[in-house]
Design a protein around this motif. Sequence first.
Motif, PDB file in Angstrom:
ATOM      1  N   ASP A  31       0.798  -1.225   0.000  1.00 17.21           N
ATOM      2  CA  ASP A  31       0.000   0.000   0.000  1.00 17.21           C
ATOM      3  C   ASP A  31       0.832   1.277   0.000  1.00 17.21           C
ATOM      4  O   ASP A  31       0.285   2.367   0.178  1.00 17.21           O
ATOM      5  CB  ASP A  31      -0.965   0.003   1.182  1.00 17.21           C
ATOM      6  N   TYR A  32       2.135   1.136  -0.185  1.00 16.33           N
ATOM      7  CA  TYR A  32       2.971   2.338  -0.222  1.00 16.33           C
ATOM      8  C   TYR A  32       4.148   2.076  -1.127  1.00 16.33           C
ATOM      9  O   TYR A  32       4.836   1.048  -0.992  1.00 16.33           O
ATOM     10  CB  TYR A  32       3.439   2.690   1.184  1.00 16.33           C
ATOM     11  N   ILE A  34       7.543   3.967  -3.428  1.00 12.88           N
ATOM     12  CA  ILE A  34       8.440   5.117  -3.533  1.00 12.88           C
ATOM     13  C   ILE A  34       9.268   4.974  -4.797  1.00 12.88           C
ATOM     14  O   ILE A  34       9.687   3.859  -5.157  1.00 12.88           O
ATOM     15  CB  ILE A  34       9.407   5.196  -2.331  1.00 12.88           C
ATOM     16  N   TYR A  36      12.904   6.188  -6.269  1.00 11.54           N
ATOM     17  CA  TYR A  36      14.191   6.755  -5.915  1.00 11.54           C
ATOM     18  C   TYR A  36      15.027   6.949  -7.175  1.00 11.54           C
ATOM     19  O   TYR A  36      14.932   6.171  -8.124  1.00 11.54           O
ATOM     20  CB  TYR A  36      14.967   5.835  -4.961  1.00 11.54           C
ATOM     21  N   PHE A  46      15.249  10.234  -2.751  1.00 12.88           N
ATOM     22  CA  PHE A  46      13.790  10.220  -2.849  1.00 12.88           C
ATOM     23  C   PHE A  46      13.305  11.163  -3.941  1.00 12.88           C
ATOM     24  O   PHE A  46      13.761  12.296  -4.054  1.00 12.88           O
ATOM     25  CB  PHE A  46      13.199  10.634  -1.506  1.00 12.88           C
ATOM     26  N   ARG A  51       0.581   6.394  -2.046  1.00 15.47           N
ATOM     27  CA  ARG A  51      -0.096   5.385  -1.242  1.00 15.47           C
ATOM     28  C   ARG A  51      -1.215   4.774  -2.067  1.00 15.47           C
ATOM     29  O   ARG A  51      -1.683   5.375  -3.038  1.00 15.47           O
ATOM     30  CB  ARG A  51      -0.623   6.009   0.055  1.00 15.47           C
ATOM     31  N   PHE A  89      14.773   3.624  -9.391  1.00  9.90           N
ATOM     32  CA  PHE A  89      14.254   2.428  -8.741  1.00  9.90           C
ATOM     33  C   PHE A  89      12.867   2.694  -8.174  1.00  9.90           C
ATOM     34  O   PHE A  89      12.640   3.732  -7.544  1.00  9.90           O
ATOM     35  CB  PHE A  89      15.135   2.029  -7.542  1.00  9.90           C
ATOM     36  N   SER A  93       7.006  -0.844   0.032  1.00 12.50           N
ATOM     37  CA  SER A  93       7.256  -0.761   1.463  1.00 12.50           C
ATOM     38  C   SER A  93       6.425  -1.763   2.235  1.00 12.50           C
ATOM     39  O   SER A  93       5.254  -1.983   1.935  1.00 12.50           O
ATOM     40  CB  SER A  93       6.937   0.643   1.954  1.00 12.50           C
ATOM     41  N   LEU A 102      12.044  -1.739   2.731  1.00 15.23           N
ATOM     42  CA  LEU A 102      11.829  -1.437   1.323  1.00 15.23           C
ATOM     43  C   LEU A 102      12.335  -2.579   0.459  1.00 15.23           C
ATOM     44  O   LEU A 102      13.430  -3.088   0.661  1.00 15.23           O
ATOM     45  CB  LEU A 102      12.561  -0.151   0.934  1.00 15.23           C
ATOM     46  N   PHE A 104      13.298  -3.171  -3.312  1.00 15.19           N
ATOM     47  CA  PHE A 104      13.602  -2.402  -4.503  1.00 15.19           C
ATOM     48  C   PHE A 104      13.472  -3.254  -5.755  1.00 15.19           C
ATOM     49  O   PHE A 104      13.745  -4.457  -5.748  1.00 15.19           O
ATOM     50  CB  PHE A 104      15.039  -1.871  -4.438  1.00 15.19           C
ATOM     51  N   GLY A 105      13.105  -2.602  -6.839  1.00 12.80           N
ATOM     52  CA  GLY A 105      13.160  -3.224  -8.145  1.00 12.80           C
ATOM     53  C   GLY A 105      14.573  -3.178  -8.700  1.00 12.80           C
ATOM     54  O   GLY A 105      15.498  -2.663  -8.076  1.00 12.80           O
TER      55      GLY A 105
ATOM     56  N   TYR B  35      21.324  -1.201   3.973  1.00 16.25           N
ATOM     57  CA  TYR B  35      21.034  -1.848   2.703  1.00 16.25           C
ATOM     58  C   TYR B  35      22.356  -2.036   1.989  1.00 16.25           C
ATOM     59  O   TYR B  35      23.340  -1.367   2.283  1.00 16.25           O
ATOM     60  CB  TYR B  35      20.124  -0.970   1.837  1.00 16.25           C
ATOM     61  N   LYS B  42      20.205  -4.619  -7.796  1.00 18.42           N
ATOM     62  CA  LYS B  42      19.290  -3.767  -7.063  1.00 18.42           C
ATOM     63  C   LYS B  42      19.734  -3.607  -5.607  1.00 18.42           C
ATOM     64  O   LYS B  42      20.555  -4.361  -5.104  1.00 18.42           O
ATOM     65  CB  LYS B  42      17.877  -4.329  -7.120  1.00 18.42           C
ATOM     66  N   VAL B  43      19.177  -2.630  -4.978  1.00 17.25           N
ATOM     67  CA  VAL B  43      19.450  -2.376  -3.569  1.00 17.25           C
ATOM     68  C   VAL B  43      18.694  -3.412  -2.732  1.00 17.25           C
ATOM     69  O   VAL B  43      17.499  -3.646  -2.941  1.00 17.25           O
ATOM     70  CB  VAL B  43      19.002  -0.949  -3.193  1.00 17.25           C
ATOM     71  N   GLU B  44      19.411  -4.021  -1.772  1.00 15.58           N
ATOM     72  CA  GLU B  44      18.814  -5.093  -0.962  1.00 15.58           C
ATOM     73  C   GLU B  44      18.806  -4.720   0.515  1.00 15.58           C
ATOM     74  O   GLU B  44      19.796  -4.214   1.036  1.00 15.58           O
ATOM     75  CB  GLU B  44      19.637  -6.378  -1.092  1.00 15.58           C
ATOM     76  N   PHE B  45      17.741  -5.031   1.167  1.00 21.45           N
ATOM     77  CA  PHE B  45      17.605  -4.796   2.597  1.00 21.45           C
ATOM     78  C   PHE B  45      18.508  -5.749   3.382  1.00 21.45           C
ATOM     79  O   PHE B  45      18.581  -6.942   3.083  1.00 21.45           O
ATOM     80  CB  PHE B  45      16.138  -5.020   2.993  1.00 21.45           C
ATOM     81  N   LYS B 100       4.816   4.055   7.165  1.00 19.18           N
ATOM     82  CA  LYS B 100       5.404   4.017   5.835  1.00 19.18           C
ATOM     83  C   LYS B 100       5.613   5.433   5.305  1.00 19.18           C
ATOM     84  O   LYS B 100       4.686   6.095   4.864  1.00 19.18           O
ATOM     85  CB  LYS B 100       4.504   3.208   4.906  1.00 19.18           C
ATOM     86  N   LYS B 102       9.039   7.999   3.482  1.00 16.31           N
ATOM     87  CA  LYS B 102      10.305   7.896   2.776  1.00 16.31           C
ATOM     88  C   LYS B 102      11.461   7.724   3.756  1.00 16.31           C
ATOM     89  O   LYS B 102      11.458   8.266   4.855  1.00 16.31           O
ATOM     90  CB  LYS B 102      10.532   9.122   1.909  1.00 16.31           C
ATOM     91  N   LEU B 103      12.419   6.939   3.322  1.00 17.84           N
ATOM     92  CA  LEU B 103      13.657   6.805   4.055  1.00 17.84           C
ATOM     93  C   LEU B 103      14.713   7.672   3.379  1.00 17.84           C
ATOM     94  O   LEU B 103      14.695   7.859   2.169  1.00 17.84           O
ATOM     95  CB  LEU B 103      14.127   5.349   4.065  1.00 17.84           C
ATOM     96  N   PHE B 105      18.632   8.109   2.554  1.00 16.72           N
ATOM     97  CA  PHE B 105      19.819   7.277   2.383  1.00 16.72           C
ATOM     98  C   PHE B 105      21.090   8.110   2.387  1.00 16.72           C
ATOM     99  O   PHE B 105      21.110   9.250   1.890  1.00 16.72           O
ATOM    100  CB  PHE B 105      19.746   6.510   1.057  1.00 16.72           C
TER     101      PHE B 105
END
Lengths: 114, 114
Positions: A31-32, A34, A36, A46, A51, A89, A93, A102, A104-105, B35, B42-45, B100, B102-103, B105
């Motif tokens: 439901d959220y 972002i 980047y 960002f 949402r 990207f 969330s 997060l 990411f794609g 991350y 891609k960016v990974e958690f 939820k 924005k973070l 970075f």
Amino acid sequence: GESVGLHLPTLSVQEGDNSIINCAYSNSASDYFIWYKQESGKGPQFIIDIRSNMDKRQGQRVTVLLNKTVKHLSLQIAATQPGDSAVYFCAESALIGGAQKLVFGQGTRLTINP
Amino acid sequence: EPEVTQTPSHQVTQMGQEVILRCVPISNHLYFYWYRQILGQKVEFLVSFYNNEISEKSEIFDDQFSVERPDGSNFTLKIRSTKLEDSAMYFCASGNRAKKEKLFFGSGTQLSVL
């Protein structure tokens, strides 16, 4: 499982043209979201978020569209400038363990041609 | 605008050595994250941290990894015995709420394990 992916790895547009970057997500409960921007050697920056209670959100020169039916996001950049060249990207969330995670794609590299 | 800062920007180490990556999150933020991004991917958690404990960690974050907030401003990621596959860009991020949003970075630390 949850995953966020992009349709195109690279996109080249002429300076001044509009660009559209696409993203598909698989978790229908998300439901959220972002977007980047990542410039070479820098961290994700960002751009805009949305949402799930919205299907469109506009910022300065950028618009994000959300189609929950087909689980698709897009980022539209109007009147592209050389400084828009970067990797973009989308991220999905989730709240896990009381904190945000997060996903990411893969990213789309946008190149603006003069 | 406040920002997340990371040091060093580049770290070269020998396989098996310990490294500590340092981050100073935005001052009023309470949620902290690491991350990573392997070159071209891609960016990974990796991990989320709140109230002096780990909230969530990924499969990547095994026993060789640890995080700490040693004082009121720093947030560190330690890799006890580095492996070649730990070579990546490591990003610190922070947020001021669990909900939820924005973070933010940092610019990342490029870790190269030889």
